[in-house]
Design a protein around this motif. Structure first.
Motif, mmCIF file in Angstrom:
data_model
loop_
_atom_site.group_PDB
_atom_site.id
_atom_site.type_symbol
_atom_site.label_atom_id
_atom_site.label_comp_id
_atom_site.label_asym_id
_atom_site.label_seq_id
_atom_site.Cartn_x
_atom_site.Cartn_y
_atom_site.Cartn_z
ATOM 1 N N HIS A 41 50.666 39.657 33.400
ATOM 2 C CA HIS A 41 50.070 40.208 34.614
ATOM 3 C C HIS A 41 50.799 41.482 35.020
ATOM 4 O O HIS A 41 50.176 42.446 35.460
ATOM 5 N N ALA A 42 52.102 41.494 34.842
ATOM 6 C CA ALA A 42 52.859 42.710 35.161
ATOM 7 C C ALA A 42 52.349 43.878 34.338
ATOM 8 O O ALA A 42 52.114 44.968 34.862
ATOM 9 N N ILE B 47 42.392 41.835 32.278
ATOM 10 C CA ILE B 47 42.542 40.994 33.465
ATOM 11 C C ILE B 47 41.431 39.951 33.517
ATOM 12 O O ILE B 47 41.585 38.880 34.110
ATOM 13 N N ALA B 48 40.312 40.271 32.887
ATOM 14 C CA ALA B 48 39.227 39.294 32.844
ATOM 15 C C ALA B 48 39.499 38.207 31.810
ATOM 16 O O ALA B 48 38.709 37.272 31.679
ATOM 17 N N GLY B 49 40.609 38.332 31.102
ATOM 18 C CA GLY B 49 40.977 37.295 30.148
ATOM 19 C C GLY B 49 40.238 37.357 28.833
ATOM 20 O O GLY B 49 40.008 36.333 28.184
ATOM 21 N N MET B 50 39.858 38.567 28.436
ATOM 22 C CA MET B 50 39.146 38.718 27.168
ATOM 23 C C MET B 50 40.139 38.739 26.005
ATOM 24 O O MET B 50 41.161 39.416 26.103
ATOM 25 N N LEU C 78 35.387 33.346 35.961
ATOM 26 C CA LEU C 78 34.159 34.140 35.789
ATOM 27 C C LEU C 78 34.091 35.266 36.812
ATOM 28 O O LEU C 78 33.656 36.380 36.509
ATOM 29 N N LEU C 79 34.537 34.930 38.040
ATOM 30 C CA LEU C 79 34.504 35.941 39.102
ATOM 31 C C LEU C 79 35.407 37.124 38.746
ATOM 32 O O LEU C 79 35.110 38.266 39.088
ATOM 33 N N THR C 80 36.510 36.805 38.079
ATOM 34 C CA THR C 80 37.409 37.874 37.651
ATOM 35 C C THR C 80 36.684 38.848 36.742
ATOM 36 O O THR C 80 36.798 40.065 36.889
#
Lengths: 501, 487
Positions: B336-337, B383-386, B419-421
Motif C-alpha cells: 500500500h505504501a 490498488i484495485a488488486g489486479m 469491487l468498489l475499489t
C-alpha cells in the motif's frame, strides 16, 4: 536565637538585599540595568546559600534556626521547602536580569527591585517557616509585595483594579489564616509546626476540635493564595495585568509555594494525609477543567496563560493528592516535578510574552501574529514553553505528565481513575488553546495592520532578555530529555512528608 | 557495526534536521541535497541491518536514561520492525526527492526539509524504540512534525484549523496508547519491549482494557471508520510530499502498534474476543472509504479516502488472527505504501501540470501526459488488486486469511467490498485521462525530480507483484516472531 546560621543566610541575603537595593537606588544610581544586575547578584547569592544548605539537609537531619520551644523553630530547612525556595530564587534571578531591559520604559526602579526581592524573601521564609506565626508573617510579606507589584504600572486602570482585587481577596485569605492560627493556639497553646518527617509524625494524636476548625481555616485561606477553584477568581486579573516579569514569578512559583505551605500546615497540624489527599483529588478536576475551559475563550495572551496556571495547579493537586491518599511517594514527587517544570515553562511563556509586548506592543493573541518573522528567537522559545505546557514530548511538561499518569494509574482505585480521566481529557482541552497560540506566532501578519513604529522588520532583542529566555528554554528541553536529576531532587520533598513507610 | 547503522538510521536525518535551519536563506538549494543525503543514509542503514537479521541477531543499542524510573534509551531492530523501517525510509527518500521538484523554494525551505526529516525520525524512531517512554516520544514527534508541516505549508486558508483537528484527533489516540503503555509498564515494572515479549501476566479485565485502548488508539492513527475524520482534511491540505509520507508511511504506524502491542504480547486466546470487532471495523472502513472515494470530486481527496478503505483491509487481515491474514496485512502495509505513494505522486503531477484539483475541471489528459497516465493507470489497477501488480498478492493473503476463520460471511463481504475499489480506481483514471479535454486547460512541463520517483514506484509496483518472494520472506520472519508458531 541559636541554631544553624546557614538556614537564615538565604533570607538574610534576600531581605538585606532588598534594603541595599533600595538605598543604592535612592542614593547612588537609578539606572535600571545596574539595579537589575545588583538584584540578580543578590538572587545569585541567595541561590548559592540555598543550594549549600540543601547539601547539608538529610532525610531526618533538618537544620533549624532560632529554637522557640520544643519541636518548634523559627526557620527549618526541610527538603520540600528548599526545592520550592530554590525554584523561586532561581526564577527570580532570571526575572531580575530580564527586567534589566523589560523595565527600561518604566520609572520607580527603587520600588520594583526591592519589592521583587521582598516577594522572594516572603516566599522563602514562608516555605521554611518552622511555626505558624512566622509562616503567617512571611506569607503576608510575600502577598503585600505581590499586591504592589501587580499594580506596579499604576498609570493603567486595569492594573490598579487587578491589584486591588488581589489585595481584597488575598487579605480575606490571610485573615482567615490568622483566625485559623488563633483557633489552633486556643487548643494547643503552641504555634510550633513539628517537622513532618516520618519519625516525628509517629505518636502524633488526632487533632482536637479547635485544631480541626483551624485546619479548615488554613485550607480556605491558603486555598485562596494557591488559587484552588472556586477561590481562584483573583488570579486571572492579577496575573494578566501584572508586568510580565512579575506574572512569571506569580504564576510560576508563588501560588505553588502557597500550596506547599498549605500541605505543610495541614499535615503538620495532624490532618491525616489520606483525608487531605482525597480532598485534593476531588477538587483537582475542577481546577483543571475550569482553567482549561476558560483559557479556551481568552483573547488576551496573559489571561490565557493565567487560566492555564489554574489548570496546571489542578494537575499538581491531583498528583500530590494521589500521593497523599494512597501513600505513594512516586505520585508526590511527580507533583513536585511538575511544580519545577511548570515554573520553568510558565516563567518562560510569560517572559516571552513580555518581549512581544515590549517590542511589538502585542497584548491580544491576534497581535502576536508574525512574531516568528520579526523575532525568531522569541517565537522558538515561546513555542517551546507552550508545547511544554501542553505536554508534548520530549519537553519538560511531558516528562511530568508521564510520571503523574504512571503514578495515578498505579493507585488502582476509582477516585484515582476519575482524576486520571479528567487529566487526560484536559490534556486534549489544553491543546485547543495552546496549538492555535503557537500557530498565531508563525502566521504572517498580512491580515492585521503593521505595527506602528519599527515597521515589520527583524528586531534584535536585548541580551538582558535573550539570556533568561535561552536559559529557560534550554532548561525546558533539558528537564524533558534528562529528567533524572530533577526527579531525584523532587523526590526529596516526598521523603520529607513521610510518605511510603 | 550494526549498532552504528542503527544510530545512522535515526542519527543522519536527525543531524540533518538540526543542521538545516542553520542554513537560513543562504542555501535553499543545498538544503534539498542535504535532506536527500540524510534520507538515503537512513535507507542504506536499514538495508545494512538485513544481514545481521538474517543471521538471527538482533541489533541493539541500550543506555540507561532515567535510572530512577527504569527508563532506558534503547533501540533495537528485529524482524517485526524491519518491514516497517524499510517502508518508512524508502518513502522518506522518495518524498524528499519529489520535494526537489514540487516545493516552491523560498527562505523557509530548509525548515521544510528539516521538519520532513524530523517526521521521518519520528516514524523510524517509533519502530526502532525498545522502551515505552522512547516509543511515545517518537510517536508524538511524528505527530508534531507532520502537524507543523500542515499548519505552515498547507494548501488553502483552512490549514490552521485542519492542523488543529489533525493534532487533537490523533492526540486522543496517542493518549489512549499512552494509558495502555503505562498499564503495561506498571505491571511489568519495566518499559522494555523485550521484557514484554517474554510475556505479561495481567488480570483478564485489564487485558481487555489494555487491548481496547491499544486497538482504538492505533485505529485512530490508521484512520479506521469512524475514527478517520482527521484524515481527508489533513491529506488534502498537506503539501504533496507530506501527504505521501502521511499516507504511505505514517498510517502504517498504527498497524505496527497493533502488531507490536496487543498481538505480540497477548496470547491468541486473549485476542480472540477482538477478532470479529476488528474484522467488522475493517470491512466497514473498506466499504465506506471506497464509497466516499466514489463520491469525492477533488482528486487528492479521492486518494485520501482510498487510504481509509485500504486501512480497512489491513485491519481485517489483522483481525483474522491467522497466519495468512496477518502476513497479508503486513505485506499490504508495504505494498500500500508503494501504490499510495505512487498515486499521490501522480495526483501531484496532474496538479502541478494543470493547476487544477477538481475532477470536473479535468479530463482528456491522456494524450498530453502519456507517462503520467500510464503511471496512474498502473497505480489504479494495483490498488484495485489486479494481478500482476503488488497489492494483488497481499489482498490474496488477506482474503485467504479471512476464509480460514469461521466467519466466511465476513470474508465474502470483504471480497465484494473490493469491487468498489475497482470502481473508484477506474473511474478516477477515466475522468482524468480520458474523455474530452476542458477548455483552456494549460499543461506545464514537469520537473524530473517529480517524474523519476513516480516512474520508480510504477516499476516497483509491477516488480513486487511479479517477485514478492524476498519481501514475503521478511514478513514471514516477522510472523514467527509475533505468533511464535502458535497459529
Amino acid at each position: 536565637m541559636t541554631g544553624d546560621v546557614r538556614v537564615i543566610l538565604p533570607l538574610a541575603c534576600l531581605g538585606g538585599g532588598a534594603f541595599a537595593v533600595y538605598l543604592v537606588a535612592r542614593l547612588l544610581t537609578n539606572r535600571n540595568d545596574l539595579l537589575a544586575l545588583l538584584t540578580a547578584l543578590i538572587f545569585g547569592m541567595a541561590l548559592v546559600a540555598l543550594v549549600t544548605l540543601q547539601a547539608s539537609t538529610g532525610e531526618e537531619h533538618l537544620p533549624a534556626w532560632g529554637h522557640l520551644g520544643p519541636g518548634g523553630a523559627f526557620l527549618r530547612a526541610a527538603p520540600g521547602g528548599l526545592v520550592m525556595g530554590s525554584v523561586a530564587v532561581g526564577l527570580g534571578l532570571l526575572v531580575a536580569l530580564y527586567s534589566g531591559c523589560y523595565l527600561s520604559l518604566d520609572q520607580r526602579y527603587e520600588t520594583y527591585y526591592p519589592l521583587l526581592l521582598l516577594l522572594a524573601t516572603g516566599l522563602v521564609g514562608m516555605v521554611m517557616a518552622g511555626d505558624l506565626f512566622n509562616l503567617y508573617m512571611f506569607c503576608e510579606l510575600m502577598s503585600a509585595a505581590a499586591y504592589v507589584l501587580v499594580a506596579f504600572r499604576r498609570h493603567t486602570d486595569t492594573a490598579i483594579e487587578a491589584g486591588f482585587k488581589y489585595l481584597v481577596m488575598g487579605s480575606l485569605g490571610t485573615v482567615i489564616v490568622l483566625m485559623g492560627i488563633s483557633f489552633v493556639y486556643r487548643e494547643t497553646g503552641t504555634l510550633a509546626l513539628p517537622p513532618l518527617s516520618a519519625s516525628a509524625r509517629e505518636g502524633m494524636g488526632t487533632p482536637g476540635p479547635w485544631t480541626r476548625v483551624g485546619i479548615a481555616c488554613f485550607l480556605v485561606g491558603l486555598g485562596v493564595k494557591s488559587a484552588i477553584v472556586p477561590l481562584h477568581t483573583w488570579l486571572p486579573d492579577a496575573h494578566g495585568r501584572a508586568p510580565s516579569s512579575i506574572s512569571a514569578m506569580l504564576s510560576g512559583i508563588v501560588i505553588q509555594s502557597a500550596f506547599y505551605a498549605l500541605l505543610k500546615v495541614c499535615l503538620g497540624l495532624g490532618l491525616p494525609g489520606r483525608d487531605l489527599g482525597t480532598w485534593l483529588i476531588v477538587l483537582a478536576p475542577f481546577n483543571m477543567t475550569l482553567g482549561n475551559a476558560l483559557a479556551l475563550v481568552q483573547t488576551h495572551t496573559k489571561r490565557l496563560l493565567a487560566y492555564s496556571s489554574i489548570a496546571q495547579m489542578g494537575y499538581i493537586m491531583l498528583s500530590v493528592g494521589v500521593g497523599l491518599r494512597y501513600d505513594m511517594p512516586a505520585a508526590f514527587q511527580a507533583g513536585f516535578f511538575l511544580v519545577l517544570a511548570h515554573a520553568v515553562m510558565k516563567g518562560l511563556a510569560f517572559l516571552s510574552k513580555g518581549v512581544c509586548h515590549f517590542y511589538c506592543d502585542a497584548t491580544t493573541i491576534n497581535e502576536l501574529r508574525g512574531i516568528a518573522a520579526r523575532m525568531p528567537l522569541v517565537a522558538v522559545v515561546f513555542t517551546i514553553a507552550l508545547a511544554g505546557l501542553s505536554g508534548v514530548p520530549p519537553l519538560a511538561g511531558f516528562a511530568a505528565k508521564w510520571f503523574i499518569l504512571l503514578a495515578t494509574l498505579r493507585s488502582a482505585d476509582v477516585l484515582g481513575y476519575v482524576g486520571l480521566t479528567a487529566l487526560l481529557l484536559n490534556t486534549l482541552l489544553a491543546l485547543g488553546y495552546f496549538l492555535p497560540l503557537i500557530g498565531t506566532l508563525f502566521t504572517s501578519p498580512s491580515s492585521s495592520p503593521p505595527a506602528e513604529g519599527n515597521g515589520g522588520g527583524r528586531i534584535r532583542i536585548s541580551p538582558w532578555m535573550a539570556v533568561p529566555l535561552v536559559t529557560l528554554g534550554t532548561l525546558v528541553l533539558a528537564i524533558g530529555l534528562y529528567p533524572a536529576p530533577w526527579l531525584s531532587w523532587a523526590a526529596r520533598a516526598g521523603l520529607y512528608f513521610g510518605l511510603g513507610r | 557495526m550494526e549498532t552504528m547503522w542503527l544510530v545512522t538510521i535515526l542519527g543522519a536525518p536527525l543531524l540533518a534536521a538540526l543542521l538545516l535551519p542553520l542554513l537560513r536563506g543562504r542555501g535553499t538549494r543545498v538544503a534539498g541535497w542535504i535532506a536527500g543525503l540524510a534520507a538515503a543514509l537512513s535507507l542504506l542503514g536499514t538495508f545494512a541491518l538485513l544481514p545481521a537479521l538474517q543471521r538471527g541477531e538482533m541489533p541493539m543499542l541500550d543506555f540507561r536514561w532515567i535510572p530512577a524510573a527504569r527508563i532506558r534509551l534503547a533501540l533495537h531492530a528485529d524482524w517485526l520492525t524491519f518491514p516497517f523501517l524499510i517502508t518508512e525510509a524508502a518513502v522518506t527518500l522518495l518524498a524528499v526527492v519529489y520535494t526537489w521538484g514540487y516545493h516552491h523554494v523560498d527562505e523557509r525551505t530548509p525548515f521544510f526539509y528539516a521538519l520532513l526529516l524530523l517526521f521521518a525520525v519520528g516514524m523510524s524512531g517509533t519502530t526502532l524504540a525498545d522502551d515505552m517512554f522512547l516509543f511515545y516520544i517518537f510517536w508524538e514527534l511524528m505527530l508534531v512534525a507532520s502537524c507543523a508541516l500542515i499548519a505552515v505549508w498547507g494548501e488553502g486558508e483552512r490549514r490552521g484549523a485542519v492542523a488543529l483537528k489533525y493534532f487533537i484527533f490523533t492526540h486522543l489516540g496517542s493518549l489512549m496508547v499512552l494509558v495502555g503503555l503505562l498499564i503495561l509498564y506498571n505491571s511489568t515494572g519495566s518499559g522494555s519491549f523485550s521484557a514484554l515479549r517474554a510475556g505479561v501476566t495481567l488480570a483478564p479485565g485489564l487485558v481487555t482494557t489494555v487491548t481496547t485502548l491499544f486497538v482504538i488508539g492505533f485505529c485512530i492513527k490508521m484512520a479506521i471508520f469512524p475514527l478517520h475524520l482527521w484524515l481527508p482534511d489533513a491529506h488534502a491540505v498537506a503539501p504533496m510530499p507530506v501527504t505521501i509520507m502521511l499516507a504511505a508511511a505514517m498510517l502504517s504506524m498504527g498497524t505496527y502498534g497493533i502488531l507490536r502491542f496487543p498481538l505480540s504480547i497477548f496470547s491468541p486466546a486473549q485476542m480472540t474476543p477482538f477478532a470479529v470487532p476488528m474484522m467488522v471495523a475493517g470491512i466497514i472502513s473498506e466499504i465506506y472509504g471506497a464509497l466516499m472515494s466514489l463520491a469525492e470530486r477533488d482528486i487528492k481527496r479521492i486518494i485520501a479516502y482510498s487510504s481509509v478503505s485500504q486501512m480497512g483491509y489491513i485491519l481485517f487481515g489483522l483481525g483474522t488472527l491467522t497466519y495468512d491474514g496477518v502476513a497479508g496485512a503486513t505485506l499490504h502495509v508495504i505494498y500500500h505504501a508503494i501504490v499510495k505513494a505512487l498515486l499521490f505522486m501522480c495526483v501531484g503531477l496532474v496538479v502541478r501540470a494543470t493547476g487544477r484539483r477538481r475532477l470536473a475541471e479535468l479530463g482528456g489528459l491522456g494524450s498530453a501526459m502519456p507517462l503520467t497516465a500510464f503511471c496512474t493507470g498502473v497505480g489504479a489497477l494495483a490498488i484495485a488488486g489486479m494481478p500482476p501488480f503488488c497489492i494483488f498478492v497481499s489482498e490474496w493473503m488477506i482474503f485467504a486469511g479471512g476464509f480460514r476463520t469461521a466467519h466466511i460471511g465476513l470474508s465474502i463481504l470483504t471480497l465484494f467490498g473490493s469491487l468498489l475499489t475497482v470502481a473508484y480506481a477506474l473511474w478516477f483514471v477515466g475522468r482524468i485521462f480520458f474523455g474530452p479535454r476542458p477548455q483552456g486547460l494549460r499543461i506545464d512541463r514537469l520537473p524530473w525530480a517529480m517524474v523519476v520517483p513516480t516512474v520508480l514506484l510504477t516499476a516497483l509496483a509491477l516488480l513486487e507483484g511479479l517477485f514478492p518472494a524476498p519481501v514475503f520472506d521478511w514478513v514471514a520472519h516477522e510472523l514467527t516472531l509475533i505468533l511464535g508458531g502458535v497459529w
